[in-house]
Scaffold this active site. Sequence first.
Site, mmCIF file in Angstrom:
data_model
loop_
_atom_site.group_PDB
_atom_site.id
_atom_site.type_symbol
_atom_site.label_atom_id
_atom_site.label_comp_id
_atom_site.label_asym_id
_atom_site.label_seq_id
_atom_site.Cartn_x
_atom_site.Cartn_y
_atom_site.Cartn_z
ATOM 1 N N ASP A 87 -7.024 4.477 -4.418
ATOM 2 C CA ASP A 87 -7.697 4.353 -3.112
ATOM 3 C C ASP A 87 -8.286 5.739 -2.864
ATOM 4 O OD1 ASP A 87 -7.900 2.442 -0.598
ATOM 5 O OD2 ASP A 87 -7.371 4.383 0.244
ATOM 6 N N LYS A 93 0.871 -1.190 0.000
ATOM 7 C CA LYS A 93 0.000 0.000 0.000
ATOM 8 C C LYS A 93 0.895 1.223 0.000
ATOM 9 C CE LYS A 93 -4.382 1.194 0.204
ATOM 10 N NZ LYS A 93 -5.579 0.532 -0.308
HETATM 11 P P1 NDP Z 1 -12.860 8.067 -2.696
HETATM 12 O O1 NDP Z 1 -11.776 9.042 -2.512
HETATM 13 O O2 NDP Z 1 -13.413 7.841 -4.057
HETATM 14 O O3 NDP Z 1 -14.097 8.417 -1.729
HETATM 15 C C1 NDP Z 1 -13.943 8.471 -0.362
HETATM 16 C C2 NDP Z 1 -15.258 8.908 0.263
HETATM 17 O O4 NDP Z 1 -15.155 8.774 1.672
HETATM 18 C C3 NDP Z 1 -15.591 10.369 -0.008
HETATM 19 O O5 NDP Z 1 -16.969 10.548 0.008
HETATM 20 C C4 NDP Z 1 -14.935 11.053 1.196
HETATM 21 O O6 NDP Z 1 -15.490 12.320 1.524
HETATM 22 C C5 NDP Z 1 -15.209 10.058 2.305
HETATM 23 N N1 NDP Z 1 -14.150 10.163 3.308
HETATM 24 C C6 NDP Z 1 -12.813 9.994 3.126
HETATM 25 N N2 NDP Z 1 -12.130 10.196 4.263
HETATM 26 C C7 NDP Z 1 -13.061 10.495 5.173
HETATM 27 C C8 NDP Z 1 -13.005 10.807 6.544
HETATM 28 N N3 NDP Z 1 -11.820 10.855 7.194
HETATM 29 N N4 NDP Z 1 -14.177 11.051 7.192
HETATM 30 C C9 NDP Z 1 -15.369 11.005 6.543
HETATM 31 N N5 NDP Z 1 -15.474 10.716 5.232
HETATM 32 C C10 NDP Z 1 -14.354 10.478 4.570
HETATM 33 O O7 NDP Z 1 -12.311 6.681 -2.061
HETATM 34 P P2 NDP Z 1 -12.795 5.208 -2.323
HETATM 35 O O8 NDP Z 1 -14.266 5.180 -2.539
HETATM 36 O O9 NDP Z 1 -11.902 4.608 -3.318
HETATM 37 O O10 NDP Z 1 -12.437 4.508 -0.916
HETATM 38 C C11 NDP Z 1 -13.360 4.437 0.167
HETATM 39 C C12 NDP Z 1 -12.936 3.337 1.130
HETATM 40 O O11 NDP Z 1 -12.897 2.071 0.432
HETATM 41 C C13 NDP Z 1 -11.542 3.482 1.749
HETATM 42 O O12 NDP Z 1 -11.543 2.935 3.038
HETATM 43 C C14 NDP Z 1 -10.672 2.620 0.838
HETATM 44 O O13 NDP Z 1 -9.486 2.183 1.482
HETATM 45 C C15 NDP Z 1 -11.623 1.466 0.589
HETATM 46 N N6 NDP Z 1 -11.334 0.651 -0.584
HETATM 47 C C16 NDP Z 1 -11.280 1.212 -1.830
HETATM 48 C C17 NDP Z 1 -11.029 0.416 -2.929
HETATM 49 C C18 NDP Z 1 -11.088 0.949 -4.310
HETATM 50 O O14 NDP Z 1 -11.028 0.129 -5.256
HETATM 51 N N7 NDP Z 1 -11.216 2.241 -4.537
HETATM 52 C C19 NDP Z 1 -10.717 -1.021 -2.779
HETATM 53 C C20 NDP Z 1 -10.901 -1.525 -1.435
HETATM 54 C C21 NDP Z 1 -11.166 -0.694 -0.393
HETATM 55 P P3 NDP Z 1 -14.644 13.670 1.236
HETATM 56 O O15 NDP Z 1 -14.763 13.886 -0.236
HETATM 57 O O16 NDP Z 1 -15.284 14.706 2.078
HETATM 58 O O17 NDP Z 1 -13.225 13.371 1.671
#
Ligand code: NDP
Length: 449
Positions: free
Chosen positions: A170, A130
């Site tokens: 991510d 990662k």
């Molecule tokens: P994105 O950046 O596309 O979206 C993240 C979302 O979560 C946004 O709505 C963001 O809001 C919100 N968010 C992020 N940090 C925080 C926080 N500290 N508190 C509250 N809301 C938060 O990321 P992904 O959708 O790709 O990832 C989301 C989760 O899924 C993560 O945990 C990631 O590790 C996991 N994941 C992702 C994969 C992938 O293929 N993308 C694979 C496996 C797991 P804001 O815009 O306000 O920051």
Amino acid sequence: MATPLDEKIEPIYQEVLARNPGEIEFHQAVREVLESLGPVLVKNPEFAEHKIIERICEPERQIIFRVPWVDTHGVVQINRGFRVEFNSALGPYKGGLRFHPSVYLGIIKFLGFEQIFKNSLTGLPIGGGKGGSDFDPKGKTDGEIMRFCQSFMTELYRHIGEHTDVPAGDIGVGGREIGFMFGTYKRITNRWEAGVLTGKGLNWGGSLARTEATGYGAVYFVDEMLKARKDNFDGKICSVSGSGNVSIYTIEKIQQLGGKVVTCSDSNGYIYDEKGIDLKLVQQLKEIERRRIKDYVNYRKDAKYVKGGNIWEIPCQVAMPSATENEINGKDARILVENGCIAVGEGANMPTTPEGISIFQGAKIAYGPGKAANAGGVATSALEMQQNACRDSWDFASTDQKLQRIMQNIHKDCFEMADKYGDPGNYVLGANIAGFIKVARAMLAMGVV
Ligand code: NDP
């Protein structure tokens, strides 16, 4: 109350705490896995003899580097870049890059550690890693994002490669960022090496269904948990957090399976739309215009925006946390259970605190931990690597079908392993043991390296 560790494992955990001070998310992720492994050592004493657990808890390599770049005002900015190459027993290191101001070594190590077992569960030949940076993409221009990505890759390129380490997206890293990084890698190395990054654009080596894969996969996993209880998504009220990549495609798949999603959120607040989330609107706001989720209510007059509130207070039958780590604590878990929640599937990594997990398990609801439930993203990244290796591209339907089969197999492996180790329905135990054993056997076979 945390589950006590086996007496052979407690000193290993204490050593992890001493060697990695202050990295609390990493400690949490390690402890959650170690809590499951006591009975594994009893059945497989050779794992203890060869110090497999001690070795698995120590990354093979950790890289920390300076990322200097120039903003639109001509001011020099400096961020910190990370890549933790955790375990390559099953294949090249594989895992995403996260760009978020909260990133530090402890976050990257927790994610890299989880990734080892998740990748093992997919059944595909990928190790765990990662990376990321404390860079905040919010509010940056495309030019700033590009210059940052170029600087980041100018150091990272020497550590990665299709047979070495294959990063992906991510939080904060999507198709745009992967494009800028791929361009820089190609320029520096003079190689069109598709397999070095996944999550690429569809006309330059990307895979159909990769964008959808994590969200779709998480819903497939929950669907399997529901089926195991002779139930399904049809007519279920569902709550999804976040509004990024994972959330959007979780919402889409739930809707296709007949469920009604009534929430989504970002880090400022959440939307409650009793009539069901308008996904096209969320996609327009987030994927195309890159706006905040509060703007949703400007277009859907019956929906409510709650600034800073607690999304888990909205009653639902299925909860799919899809934003970030530790977003469901013990109190939230209790509220969910009291409101009639019967299943939780983690799209995000480690979104539930240890107290929250024990409340879900105590209530005997179907609880699918992230390392199993969200493995569809990395599994489809591995399918992207397969297509790149044979210079092929598959259609959406067959790729999605492979994804679905992989999620069914992960569910089956976790389910059967939990049964075998005497705790039926405990997907945490099943996922940890099934993921661990495959890596441990490979490490044993390869000697002390
Ligand atoms: P994105 O950046 O596309 O979206 C993240 C979302 O979560 C946004 O709505 C963001 O809001 C919100 N968010 C992020 N940090 C925080 C926080 N500290 N508190 C509250 N809301 C938060 O990321 P992904 O959708 O790709 O990832 C989301 C989760 O899924 C993560 O945990 C990631 O590790 C996991 N994941 C992702 C994969 C992938 O293929 N993308 C694979 C496996 C797991 P804001 O815009 O306000 O920051």
